[in-house]
Scaffold this motif. Sequence first.
Motif: not given
Length: 65
Positions: A31, A26-27
């Motif tokens: 981003a 998810d990060k």
Amino acid sequence: MELVEERPELLEKVEVLWVDSGYDGDKFALAVWLMIQAHVEVIRRTDKEFEVLPKRWVVERTFGW
């Protein structure tokens, strides 16, 4: 990721970013969305046998050059 960080204007027309399972998470997807507003689609292998994965051949051909 370096291209996304340093030259996001080159990717302004990108809508979908196909990535290997190493970029799953998810990060990373968040981003990418915040930088270039593109959806991240992870291409995963389903079997241990060789299988042509959609869109992956484009990247592998480029690396082969």
